[in-house]
Design an enzyme around this catalytic site. Structure first.
Site, PDB file in Angstrom:
ATOM      1  N   TYR A  60      23.657   2.697  19.576  1.00 20.59           N
ATOM      2  CA  TYR A  60      24.315   2.898  18.281  1.00 20.59           C
ATOM      3  C   TYR A  60      24.299   1.586  17.514  1.00 20.59           C
ATOM      4  CZ  TYR A  60      26.053   7.320  16.834  1.00 20.59           C
ATOM      5  OH  TYR A  60      26.112   8.582  16.310  1.00 20.59           O
ATOM      6  N   GLU A  62      25.061   1.355  13.797  1.00 17.45           N
ATOM      7  CA  GLU A  62      25.448   1.558  12.395  1.00 17.45           C
ATOM      8  C   GLU A  62      25.611   0.201  11.716  1.00 17.45           C
ATOM      9  OE1 GLU A  62      28.959   3.979  12.446  1.00 17.45           O
ATOM     10  OE2 GLU A  62      27.807   5.826  12.512  1.00 17.45           O
ATOM     11  N   ASP A 206       7.492   7.813  -5.222  1.00 16.59           N
ATOM     12  CA  ASP A 206       7.506   8.427  -3.891  1.00 16.59           C
ATOM     13  C   ASP A 206       6.071   8.342  -3.366  1.00 16.59           C
ATOM     14  OD1 ASP A 206       7.525   9.934  -1.626  1.00 16.59           O
ATOM     15  OD2 ASP A 206       8.693  11.591  -2.471  1.00 16.59           O
ATOM     16  N   THR A 232       7.190   8.167   3.603  1.00 14.95           N
ATOM     17  CA  THR A 232       7.177   8.526   5.015  1.00 14.95           C
ATOM     18  C   THR A 232       6.306   7.493   5.720  1.00 14.95           C
ATOM     19  OG1 THR A 232       5.247   9.897   4.625  1.00 14.95           O
ATOM     20  CG2 THR A 232       7.360  11.022   4.642  1.00 14.95           C
ATOM     21  N   LYS A 235       2.264   9.493   7.675  1.00 18.15           N
ATOM     22  CA  LYS A 235       1.087  10.116   7.053  1.00 18.15           C
ATOM     23  C   LYS A 235      -0.098   9.144   7.210  1.00 18.15           C
ATOM     24  CE  LYS A 235       4.127  13.173   4.546  1.00 18.15           C
ATOM     25  NZ  LYS A 235       4.701  13.664   3.276  1.00 18.15           N
ATOM     26  N   ARG A 241       7.168   9.398  13.008  1.00 16.13           N
ATOM     27  CA  ARG A 241       7.693  10.341  12.012  1.00 16.13           C
ATOM     28  C   ARG A 241       9.001   9.784  11.474  1.00 16.13           C
ATOM     29  NH1 ARG A 241       6.594  14.942  10.233  1.00 16.13           N
ATOM     30  NH2 ARG A 241       4.791  14.828  11.600  1.00 16.13           N
TER      31      ARG A 241
HETATM   32  C1  LIG Z   1       5.939  14.315   3.008  1.00 18.92           C
HETATM   33  C2  LIG Z   1       6.674  14.001   1.768  1.00 18.92           C
HETATM   34  C3  LIG Z   1       8.071  13.834   1.743  1.00 18.92           C
HETATM   35  C4  LIG Z   1       8.973  14.259   2.878  1.00 18.92           C
HETATM   36  O1  LIG Z   1       8.832  13.655   4.056  1.00 18.92           O
HETATM   37  P1  LIG Z   1       9.561  14.258   5.358  1.00 18.92           P
HETATM   38  O2  LIG Z   1       9.386  13.160   6.341  1.00 18.92           O
HETATM   39  O3  LIG Z   1       8.852  15.526   5.690  1.00 18.92           O
HETATM   40  O4  LIG Z   1      10.985  14.494   5.023  1.00 18.92           O
HETATM   41  C5  LIG Z   1       8.667  13.409   0.571  1.00 18.92           C
HETATM   42  N1  LIG Z   1       7.929  13.174  -0.525  1.00 18.92           N
HETATM   43  C6  LIG Z   1       6.606  13.364  -0.554  1.00 18.92           C
HETATM   44  C7  LIG Z   1       5.861  13.101  -1.812  1.00 18.92           C
HETATM   45  C8  LIG Z   1       5.928  13.794   0.591  1.00 18.92           C
HETATM   46  O5  LIG Z   1       4.614  13.990   0.536  1.00 18.92           O
END
Ligand SMILES: *Cc1c(COP(=O)(O)O)cnc(C)c1O
Length: 421
Positions: A60, A62, A206, A232, A235, A241
């Site tokens: 933990y 936090e 994003d 993320t 990818k 993950r």
């Molecule tokens: C994949 C993705 C997310 C979400 O990611 P998770 O790990 O599945 O929650 C958010 N924004 C965009 C643009 C994505 O492609």
């Protein structure tokens, strides 16, 4: 038996829970036995997997390094501090937060840092390539905030910057989001910055899909332009993950408070450590070669699919993914996904801009090259895969799908995922 215990011990799992142990074996065979073209997936390294399967999971922690709400954090503090420094160095960012559990969690934190419920924000619409967390009605972002959406121009199928500017002037959003899940082209971050400045909005990029290409110096970076960049880590970036946020120094305190305690409790320290490992890997020349190969492969696969009668949305790709319009073949995205699946090729149906079909059917497919490039495949194999996809999509014969699956097997035997040493 070694006296060093790291946590990952497959024999231990087999003894305790053979049912779940078998699932690990089956999933590895599934990954190895097919061609994985889901644009948001990749094969993370054994080093990253080892960090995730470790005793750091127990801790933990936090708070943040040096300011925790629990004792005993002196070891995990080092992992997080190393990870933060690597992220700042790799992306040339003022500030990095490695604690979000996922891309969606990172986005919740960004909303929490800059918006209050009911506030207006501007983002790409989901059917044109955006993301659920950018204002879909079923998401927190659409339930608690007021989304206004831009899309792509009907002719170019690329982001309509005139529309972005017009909507920004009209609605005066507190935040503008650039990025999405099905954008094959590069995004003009400078244009977004100018629009955000004109209306006094926060610019949130994003970068979930393409941050790995930025890390590998294969495409330009949003970091100099954006107030905040969320993404993320699993990818193209090829880490565990999870999620991450970079921001300008002036927003550092707001972002950290929004991640913890506003949005989540204890960080997953095993995953934070795995993110640090992935960032180290992404800073290598080998990874930079990988990132540029991902794009070369995506262009080659797209050209191959186009030659087979599938129309690339926007006419091509600059990134790791392409959207193919199948209307010319008279096959729906849903049928194409099923037929490819039966042939050992894993991809997803996807809405195309101005899609006449409902999302559950869709007129397109999305393909991505992060996984096949990690396996070491190149342009020759991309041409082969394009022909296999075409055969699969154009046929409804189970015999033909079985024949394609056999050819897929030859390819994956030559380029195995997780090869044995
Ligand atoms: C994949 C993705 C997310 C979400 O990611 P998770 O790990 O599945 O929650 C958010 N924004 C965009 C643009 C994505 O492609």
């Amino acid at each position: 038996m070694s006296d060093v215990f790291y946590g990952s011990d497959f024999d231990e799992l087999t003894n305790t829970d053979p049912e779940i142990a078998q699932i690990l074996i089956d999933e590895l065979s599934r990954l190895r036995g097919g061609i994985q073209l889901i644009a948001s997936e990749n094969f993370t390294s054994p080093a990253v997997l080892t960090a995730m399967g470790s005793t750091l999971s127990n801790k933990y922690a936090e708070g943040y390094p040096g300011k925790r709400y629990y004792g005993g954090c002196e070891v995990v503090d080092v992992a997080e501090t190393i990870g933060i420094q690597r992220a700042k160095d790799l992306f040339d960012a003022d500030h990095a937060n490695l604690q979000p559990h996922s891309g969606a969690s990172a986005n919740i934190a960004v909303f929490g840092a800059f918006l209050s419920p009911g506030d207006t924000f501007l983002s790409m619409s989901l059917p044109h390539g955006g993301h659920l967390t950018h204002g879909a009605k079923v998401s927190f972002s659409g339930k608690w905030f007021n989304p206004v959406h831009y899309g792509v121009a009907e002719g170019t199928e690329d982001i309509d910057y005139d529309q972005v500017r017009a909507l920004a002037r009209e609605h005066k959003p507190k935040m503008i989001i650039a990025g999405g899940s099905a954008i094959p082209r590069l995004i003009d971050f400078k244009a977004f910055r100018e629009i955000a400045d004109e209306v006094g909005a926060i610019l949130h990029v994003d970068a979930a899909h393409f941050i790995g290409l930025v890390a590998g110096k294969a495409i330009h970076s949003p970091v100099p332009y954006a107030d905040v960049v969320s993404f993320t880590t699993h990818k193209v970036l090829r880490g565990p993950r999870s999620g991450m946020i970079l921001c300008k120094q002036e927003h550092a305190a707001a972002i950290d408070k929004a991640v913890f305690p506003m949005m989540q409790g204890g960080p997953l320290m095993h995953v934070v450590a795995a993110k640090a490992v992935a960032l180290k890997e992404a800073a290598t020349h080998e990874y930079q070669k990988y990132a540029s190969d991902v794009i070369v492969n995506a262009k080659a696969m797209t050209a191959g699919l186009e030659a087979e009668g599938m129309r690339p949305v926007t006419g091509g790709t600059d990134t790791h993914l392409a959207l193919l319009d199948l209307q010319g073949l008279g096959v729906s995205g849903r049928d194409a996904e099923d037929r490819c699946g039966a042939s050992g090729i894993v991809l997803n149906k996807n809405a195309i801009p101005y899609d006449p079909a409902p999302p559950s059917v869709a007129s397109g497919i999305r393909v991505g090259t992060p996984s096949v490039t990690t396996q070491g495949m190149g342009v020759t194999e991309m041409a082969t895969i394009a022909r296999l996809i075409s055969r699969a999509v154009k046929s409804d014969s189970a015999t033909e799908h079985a024949a394609i699956k056999a050819e897929v097997g030859q390819l994956t035997d030559a380029f195995p995922a997780y090869p044995r040493g």
